[in-house]
Scaffold this active site. Structure first.
Site, mmCIF file in Angstrom:
data_model
loop_
_atom_site.group_PDB
_atom_site.id
_atom_site.type_symbol
_atom_site.label_atom_id
_atom_site.label_comp_id
_atom_site.label_asym_id
_atom_site.label_seq_id
_atom_site.Cartn_x
_atom_site.Cartn_y
_atom_site.Cartn_z
ATOM 1 N N LYS A 1 -6.411 1.353 2.499
ATOM 2 C CA LYS A 1 -7.457 0.329 2.513
ATOM 3 C C LYS A 1 -7.124 -0.750 3.554
ATOM 4 O O LYS A 1 -6.026 -1.298 3.571
ATOM 5 C CB LYS A 1 -7.568 -0.302 1.116
ATOM 6 C CG LYS A 1 -8.707 -1.286 1.001
ATOM 7 C CD LYS A 1 -8.701 -1.930 -0.366
ATOM 8 C CE LYS A 1 -9.578 -3.164 -0.362
ATOM 9 N NZ LYS A 1 -9.397 -3.969 -1.555
ATOM 10 N N ARG B 1 0.835 -1.218 0.000
ATOM 11 C CA ARG B 1 0.000 0.000 0.000
ATOM 12 C C ARG B 1 0.866 1.264 0.000
ATOM 13 O O ARG B 1 0.471 2.284 -0.562
ATOM 14 C CB ARG B 1 -0.921 0.023 1.227
ATOM 15 C CG ARG B 1 -1.916 -1.110 1.252
ATOM 16 C CD ARG B 1 -3.155 -0.775 0.456
ATOM 17 N NE ARG B 1 -4.115 -1.846 0.533
ATOM 18 C CZ ARG B 1 -4.713 -2.405 -0.516
ATOM 19 N NH1 ARG B 1 -4.431 -1.992 -1.733
ATOM 20 N NH2 ARG B 1 -5.594 -3.361 -0.352
HETATM 21 N N1 LIG Z 1 3.343 -11.666 -1.086
HETATM 22 C C1 LIG Z 1 2.847 -10.666 -1.789
HETATM 23 N N2 LIG Z 1 3.309 -10.428 -3.012
HETATM 24 C C2 LIG Z 1 2.835 -9.409 -3.766
HETATM 25 N N3 LIG Z 1 1.875 -8.579 -3.370
HETATM 26 C C3 LIG Z 1 1.364 -8.775 -2.143
HETATM 27 C C4 LIG Z 1 1.816 -9.818 -1.295
HETATM 28 N N4 LIG Z 1 1.122 -9.781 -0.145
HETATM 29 C C5 LIG Z 1 0.258 -8.740 -0.280
HETATM 30 N N5 LIG Z 1 0.395 -8.140 -1.460
HETATM 31 C C6 LIG Z 1 -0.343 -6.997 -2.011
HETATM 32 O O1 LIG Z 1 -0.649 -6.140 -0.975
HETATM 33 C C7 LIG Z 1 -1.835 -5.439 -1.294
HETATM 34 C C8 LIG Z 1 -2.662 -5.303 -0.073
HETATM 35 O O2 LIG Z 1 -3.200 -6.511 0.282
HETATM 36 P P1 LIG Z 1 -4.588 -6.602 1.041
HETATM 37 O O3 LIG Z 1 -4.795 -8.032 1.383
HETATM 38 O O4 LIG Z 1 -4.588 -5.608 2.147
HETATM 39 O O5 LIG Z 1 -5.647 -6.077 0.012
HETATM 40 P P2 LIG Z 1 -6.533 -6.762 -1.074
HETATM 41 O O6 LIG Z 1 -7.904 -6.260 -0.898
HETATM 42 O O7 LIG Z 1 -6.356 -8.245 -1.048
HETATM 43 O O8 LIG Z 1 -5.857 -6.198 -2.362
HETATM 44 P P3 LIG Z 1 -6.424 -5.242 -3.496
HETATM 45 O O9 LIG Z 1 -7.106 -4.091 -2.838
HETATM 46 O O10 LIG Z 1 -5.204 -4.815 -4.272
HETATM 47 O O11 LIG Z 1 -7.354 -6.072 -4.296
HETATM 48 C C9 LIG Z 1 -2.533 -6.243 -2.399
HETATM 49 O O12 LIG Z 1 -2.543 -5.471 -3.570
HETATM 50 C C10 LIG Z 1 -1.665 -7.449 -2.566
HETATM 51 O O13 LIG Z 1 -1.519 -7.776 -3.924
#
Ligand SMILES: Nc1ncnc2c1ncn2[C@@H]1O[C@H](COP(=O)(O)OP(=O)(O)OP(=O)(O)O)[C@@H](O)[C@H]1O
Length: 327
Positions: free
Chosen positions: A275, A239
């Protein structure tokens, strides 16, 4: 040798007997036939022994070559695995029993995570006949990512582990003692992209986010294993990138605390909506440390005394983008 002596003695005895008058002509013929048979047997025996020795030599040579081939193959496999997984994880898999289907995972109490994106790469990527249906664009992206990888082979960044690159986003992590190294790395990435722009006449812009916190590290997949890290700290780091500003390095207040203590200039961005996290105060890293002698070890305000030293504390060998680069 003994056999040869024996045969010689026998030959002499027979020759003496043959020469003596006591023997009849028939007896003499029989003795000569025996002698000739013996000599033939001796020659055959000699040839057989030589053939056995030759075969033995060839087998030994083959065994040595096969052993060497196996050693080369094993070294090659280790190199391949070291390109895909961090060294200590690769060692774990190499030393664990075959068909070990258990999930490899590690709880790491304090890790520094960085996401670096080139948001305007998607504008640059177009599939046209003139650029080989987009392949030329991908070639440039590959060069940029390979340069990012290459930086990690520098001594000061040896504790930073590349986790992966997804499209035009690069993800890396380091142990809690190396938050400053991660900050330096992020600053170098900015410089590097500027150089790429100069040479390729492009206007790529980089947006970087850094956070610290606990993560779970693990390997997913058997045939195509992928090392990755998960947890709220990773989500927040992502984020920090996605809510960031181009050409800026956005950091959380925890990272800011660590970097400020080490003489890094930072500015407060203020509160932003993140978020899943609500309102967060974030900062921008503005440049390298102004502290003349910056010790290697960063005092970590979040780490408790019994905090486990994460696997990121171990020096990592360079993890390069393409397997062939390391071979
Ligand atoms: N291991 C990882 N590798 C790449 N990106 C990651 C990893 N872990 C988390 N993220 C990224 O961190 C961001 C935040 O994750 P979170 O679970 O809070 O939101 P989300 O609602 O699942 O994601 P988004 O809003 O992007 O759809 C996401 O965009 C996710 O792709």
């Amino acid at each position: 040798m003994e056999l040869t002596t024996l045969i010689l003695k026998l030959f002499i005895t027979i020759a003496v007997l043959v020469g003596s008058s006591e023997f009849t002509l028939t007896q003499q013929y029989v003795n000569i036939i025996i002698l000739v048979g013996f000599v033939i047997a001796l020659i055959l025996h000699g040839q057989q022994t030589e053939a056995t020795y030759r075969l033995d030599f060839v087998w030994k040579q083959q065994a040595t070559e096969e052993k060497e081939d196996m050693e080369h193959l094993e070294a090659y496999n280790r190199k391949l695995l070291a390109n895909i997984l961090p060294v200590h994880v690769a060692e774990h898999f190499l030393n664990s029993p075959k068909n070990n289907d258990e999930l490899y995972h590690e709880q790491c109490d304090f890790v520094c995570i960085m996401f670096a994106s080139i948001p305007n790469f998607s504008e640059f990527y177009v599939e046209l006949e003139g650029n080989n249906e987009g392949v030329e664009c991908l070639r440039l992206l590959n060069e940029i990512i390979a340069d990012f990888d290459e930086l990690l082979s520098e001594e000061q960044f040896k504790y930073i582990e590349k986790i992966k690159s997804t499209g035009a986003t690069y993800m890396a992590a380091s142990g809690y003692r190396h938050v400053t190294a991660m900050a330096d790395y992020a600053l170098r990435l900015k410089e590097l992209l500027e150089e790429v722009n100069e040479h390729s006449f492009n206007h790529f812009r980089i947006r970087i986010g850094i956070n610290v916190g606990p993560v779970v590290a693990g390997v997913i997949g058997a045939r195509k294993p992928q090392y990755d890290i998960w947890g709220n700290a990773v989500n927040v780091a992502s984020r920090m990138d996605s809510t960031g500003i181009c050409d800026k390095i956005q950091i959380t207040s925890e990272v800011n605390q660590i970097l400020q203590a080490k003489g890094y200039p930072t500015t407060c961005r203020g509160a932003i909506e993140v978020k899943g996290k609500g309102s967060m105060e974030t900062f921008f890293l503005e440049g390298p440390s102004k502290s003349p002698t910056r010790p290697n070890i960063t005092v970590n305000p979040l780490a408790n005394s019994d905090s486990k030293i994460s696997q990121f504390e171990k020096p990592m060998t360079t993890v390069l983008g393409t397997i062939s680069e390391k071979n």
